[in-house]
Design a protein around this motif. Structure first.
Motif, PDB file in Angstrom:
ATOM      1  N   SER A  30      29.614  27.631  33.695  1.00 56.56           N
ATOM      2  CA  SER A  30      30.224  26.367  34.072  1.00 56.56           C
ATOM      3  C   SER A  30      29.204  25.630  34.919  1.00 56.56           C
ATOM      4  N   GLY A  31      28.415  24.726  34.276  1.00 58.32           N
ATOM      5  CA  GLY A  31      27.300  24.108  34.981  1.00 58.32           C
ATOM      6  C   GLY A  31      26.279  25.169  35.301  1.00 58.32           C
ATOM      7  N   ASP A  32      25.937  25.292  36.591  1.00 59.30           N
ATOM      8  CA  ASP A  32      24.974  26.304  37.024  1.00 59.30           C
ATOM      9  C   ASP A  32      25.663  27.561  37.542  1.00 59.30           C
ATOM     10  N   VAL A  33      26.991  27.630  37.410  1.00 58.38           N
ATOM     11  CA  VAL A  33      27.752  28.738  37.971  1.00 58.38           C
ATOM     12  C   VAL A  33      28.067  29.757  36.889  1.00 58.38           C
ATOM     13  N   GLN A  34      27.826  31.032  37.177  1.00 60.90           N
ATOM     14  CA  GLN A  34      28.201  32.100  36.264  1.00 60.90           C
ATOM     15  C   GLN A  34      29.495  32.742  36.751  1.00 60.90           C
ATOM     16  N   ILE A  35      30.468  32.776  35.873  1.00 64.71           N
ATOM     17  CA  ILE A  35      31.769  33.333  36.205  1.00 64.71           C
ATOM     18  C   ILE A  35      31.954  34.605  35.400  1.00 64.71           C
ATOM     19  N   MET A  36      32.247  35.732  36.077  1.00 60.87           N
ATOM     20  CA  MET A  36      32.315  37.014  35.388  1.00 60.87           C
ATOM     21  C   MET A  36      33.724  37.561  35.352  1.00 60.87           C
ATOM     22  N   ILE A  37      34.040  38.200  34.227  1.00 61.06           N
ATOM     23  CA  ILE A  37      35.281  38.952  34.077  1.00 61.06           C
ATOM     24  C   ILE A  37      34.919  40.424  34.241  1.00 61.06           C
ATOM     25  N   LYS A  38      35.537  41.077  35.224  1.00 63.79           N
ATOM     26  CA  LYS A  38      35.209  42.473  35.504  1.00 63.79           C
ATOM     27  C   LYS A  38      36.466  43.319  35.550  1.00 63.79           C
ATOM     28  N   GLN A  39      36.362  44.521  34.996  1.00 60.43           N
ATOM     29  CA  GLN A  39      37.398  45.529  35.137  1.00 60.43           C
ATOM     30  C   GLN A  39      36.907  46.611  36.099  1.00 60.43           C
ATOM     31  N   ASN A  40      37.800  47.510  36.475  1.00 60.60           N
ATOM     32  CA  ASN A  40      37.455  48.619  37.374  1.00 60.60           C
ATOM     33  C   ASN A  40      36.806  48.116  38.663  1.00 60.60           C
ATOM     34  N   VAL A  41      37.473  47.155  39.316  1.00 60.61           N
ATOM     35  CA  VAL A  41      36.904  46.545  40.515  1.00 60.61           C
ATOM     36  C   VAL A  41      37.462  47.203  41.778  1.00 60.61           C
ATOM     37  N   ASN A  42      36.668  47.155  42.841  1.00 58.75           N
ATOM     38  CA  ASN A  42      37.112  47.616  44.150  1.00 58.75           C
ATOM     39  C   ASN A  42      37.497  46.398  44.980  1.00 58.75           C
ATOM     40  N   VAL A  43      38.753  46.335  45.363  1.00 60.79           N
ATOM     41  CA  VAL A  43      39.272  45.185  46.086  1.00 60.79           C
ATOM     42  C   VAL A  43      39.322  45.486  47.578  1.00 60.79           C
ATOM     43  N   SER A  44      38.789  44.575  48.375  1.00 60.96           N
ATOM     44  CA  SER A  44      38.860  44.727  49.828  1.00 60.96           C
ATOM     45  C   SER A  44      40.306  44.544  50.279  1.00 60.96           C
ATOM     46  N   ALA A  45      40.763  45.417  51.152  1.00 58.36           N
ATOM     47  CA  ALA A  45      42.164  45.393  51.582  1.00 58.36           C
ATOM     48  C   ALA A  45      42.498  44.186  52.449  1.00 58.36           C
ATOM     49  N   ASP A  46      41.516  43.669  53.201  1.00 57.39           N
ATOM     50  CA  ASP A  46      41.822  42.643  54.202  1.00 57.39           C
ATOM     51  C   ASP A  46      41.111  41.312  53.971  1.00 57.39           C
ATOM     52  N   THR A  47      40.512  41.121  52.811  1.00 59.27           N
ATOM     53  CA  THR A  47      39.849  39.854  52.502  1.00 59.27           C
ATOM     54  C   THR A  47      40.783  38.969  51.683  1.00 59.27           C
ATOM     55  N   PRO A  48      41.124  37.782  52.160  1.00 59.84           N
ATOM     56  CA  PRO A  48      41.998  36.892  51.384  1.00 59.84           C
ATOM     57  C   PRO A  48      41.368  36.553  50.022  1.00 59.84           C
ATOM     58  N   SER A  49      42.139  36.685  49.000  1.00 60.25           N
ATOM     59  CA  SER A  49      41.686  36.398  47.638  1.00 60.25           C
ATOM     60  C   SER A  49      42.762  35.600  46.920  1.00 60.25           C
ATOM     61  N   ILE A  50      42.392  35.037  45.788  1.00 60.42           N
ATOM     62  CA  ILE A  50      43.351  34.315  44.957  1.00 60.42           C
ATOM     63  C   ILE A  50      43.890  35.286  43.916  1.00 60.42           C
ATOM     64  N   TRP A  51      45.217  35.381  43.828  1.00 58.05           N
ATOM     65  CA  TRP A  51      45.853  36.337  42.938  1.00 58.05           C
ATOM     66  C   TRP A  51      46.665  35.620  41.869  1.00 58.05           C
ATOM     67  N   PHE A  52      46.349  35.923  40.612  1.00 58.14           N
ATOM     68  CA  PHE A  52      47.147  35.448  39.492  1.00 58.14           C
ATOM     69  C   PHE A  52      47.975  36.640  39.010  1.00 58.14           C
ATOM     70  N   ILE A  53      49.212  36.686  39.458  1.00 61.08           N
ATOM     71  CA  ILE A  53      50.107  37.801  39.156  1.00 61.08           C
ATOM     72  C   ILE A  53      51.189  37.300  38.210  1.00 61.08           C
ATOM     73  N   PHE A  54      51.245  37.904  37.017  1.00 64.28           N
ATOM     74  CA  PHE A  54      52.183  37.448  35.997  1.00 64.28           C
ATOM     75  C   PHE A  54      53.323  38.442  35.809  1.00 64.28           C
TER      76      PHE A  54
END
Length: 282
Positions: A6-30
Motif C-alpha cells: 500500500s504505497g511504500d507500506v508493506q502489510i503482512m498477514i501472519k499466523q502463529n503470532v506472539n501477542v503482548s499481554a499489555d500492549t493496546p492493539s486493534i482487534w477484529f473479533i467476529f
C-alpha cells in the motif's frame, strides 16, 4: 505469510503470532457475520490482550492482519459463539464505512476475508478430508490428497461512463433499498479479460456500447471477497435498456444534478468524482 503493498507500506498477514499481554492493539473479533466493537466509542475495538479474557481460548488461532496508526491489528474468529462482555456489542462490518477511513476499512476487510477463508476450507473440496493450516503462508492443505487452497479473490469490474456532461448511473435492488444510484459493476467470468468484462457487463445491464476504456484504480471489497477493478469510459452508441433483473433503473444524470450516490471513499464514489473532474476540466 502474505505481503500486500500500500504505497511504500508493506502489510503482512501472519499466523502463529506472539501477542503482548499489555500492549493496546486493534482487534477484529467476529461472531457469525458480525464484528465486535465498543459500545460508546466509534470505530474498532482497541484493547490489550490481557483484557480480552473471553477470547483467550482462541489464542492459537490469532492472525495478524496488518497495522493501522502504528498499532498492530489482529483477527480472531469465534465462529457462531455468543460473546458476552461488558462495553462491547456486535455490529455489521459495514458500520466501519461511516468513519471515512479507507486504511482502517481495508485492514478490516482483509480480516473478514481471512476469517471467511478459514471457515469455508475446513474440509477438502477434492476428497472431503480435514484441511490443515500451512504455517508459512495463508493457505489450507489436505493431509490426505495434498490439495492446497488459498484465499479466494473474485475480480469484479466497476465503471463510470460519461456522455458529454452526463454520467450513467444505475439502480439495482440493493441500491433501491438504500435509495441510491451507482456505477455499473459485475463479476469477471472465466477466461475473460477485465476489459472484455466491462464491455459485456455494460451491454448486458443497460444495452449501450462504450469506448475509450481506461483503468483508474482498484479496491478490495469484503462482501464477501471481491476485488473491485475500476475503469472510466465514454458512451459510444445505443439507448439505455435495463435488463430488469440486476438493474431496475438507469439514467443519464447531469454532473451537477446527481441523485444520492456512494460515498467518496468507495471506489464507486471515486470513479464518479474523477468523471466530474474531467467534465469540469473540458
Amino acid at each position: 505469510m502474505g505481503i500486500a503493498n500500500s504505497g511504500d507500506v508493506q502489510i503482512m498477514i501472519k499466523q502463529n503470532v506472539n501477542v503482548s499481554a499489555d500492549t493496546p492493539s486493534i482487534w477484529f473479533i467476529f461472531s457469525a457475520e458480525k464484528l465486535l466493537v465498543p459500545h460508546e466509542a466509534q470505530g474498532p475495538l482497541i484493547e490489550t490482550w490481557s483484557n480480552l479474557g473471553f477470547a483467550h481460548a482462541y489464542k492459537e488461532q490469532i492472525v495478524q492482519v496488518g497495522e493501522h496508526n502504528k498499532q498492530t491489528c489482529y483477527l480472531i474468529d469465534m465462529g457462531n459463539e455468543t460473546i458476552e462482555h461488558s462495553g462491547v456489542q456486535l455490529t455489521h462490518l459495514r458500520s466501519l464505512l461511516v468513519h471515512d477511513d479507507l486504511e482502517l476499512f481495508s485492514v478490516a476487510a482483509r480480516a473478514w476475508q481471512v476469517a471467511l477463508f478459514l471457515r469455508t476450507h475446513r474440509f477438502c473440496g477434492q476428497c472431503g478430508s480435514t484441511m490443515q493450516k500451512i504455517d508459512w503462508e495463508m493457505a489450507m492443505q489436505c493431509h490426505r490428497c495434498h490439495h492446497r487452497c488459498y484465499p479466494r479473490i473474485s475480480p469484479c469490474i466497476i465503471v463510470a461512463i460519461r456522455h458529454e456532461d452526463k454520467i450513467l448511473l444505475a439502480q439495482g435492488k440493493p441500491q433501491r433499498e438504500r435509495n441510491m444510484f451507482s456505477t455499473l459493476a459485475g463479476f469477471v467470468e472465466s477466461g475473460e479479460t477485465l476489459e472484455n468484462a466491462v464491455h459485456r457487463e455494460v451491454f448486458e445491464e443497460v444495452g449501450v456500447k462504450i469506448k475509450n476504456l481506461r483503468y483508474m484504480s482498484s479496491q478490495p471489497w469484503p462482501f464477501p471477497h471481491s476485488l473491485m477493478v475500476g475503469f472510466l469510459a465514454e458512451f459510444d452508441s445505443g439507448d439505455i435498456k435495463v435488463d430488469g433483473h440486476e438493474i431496475i433503473e438507469a439514467h443519464w444524470f447531469k454532473y451537477d444534478e446527481l441523485p444520492n450516490i456512494p460515498p467518496k471513499f468507495s471506489i464507486a464514489g471515486q470513479l464518479i468524482e474523477r468523471t466530474i473532474e474531467e467534465i469540469c476540466a473540458d
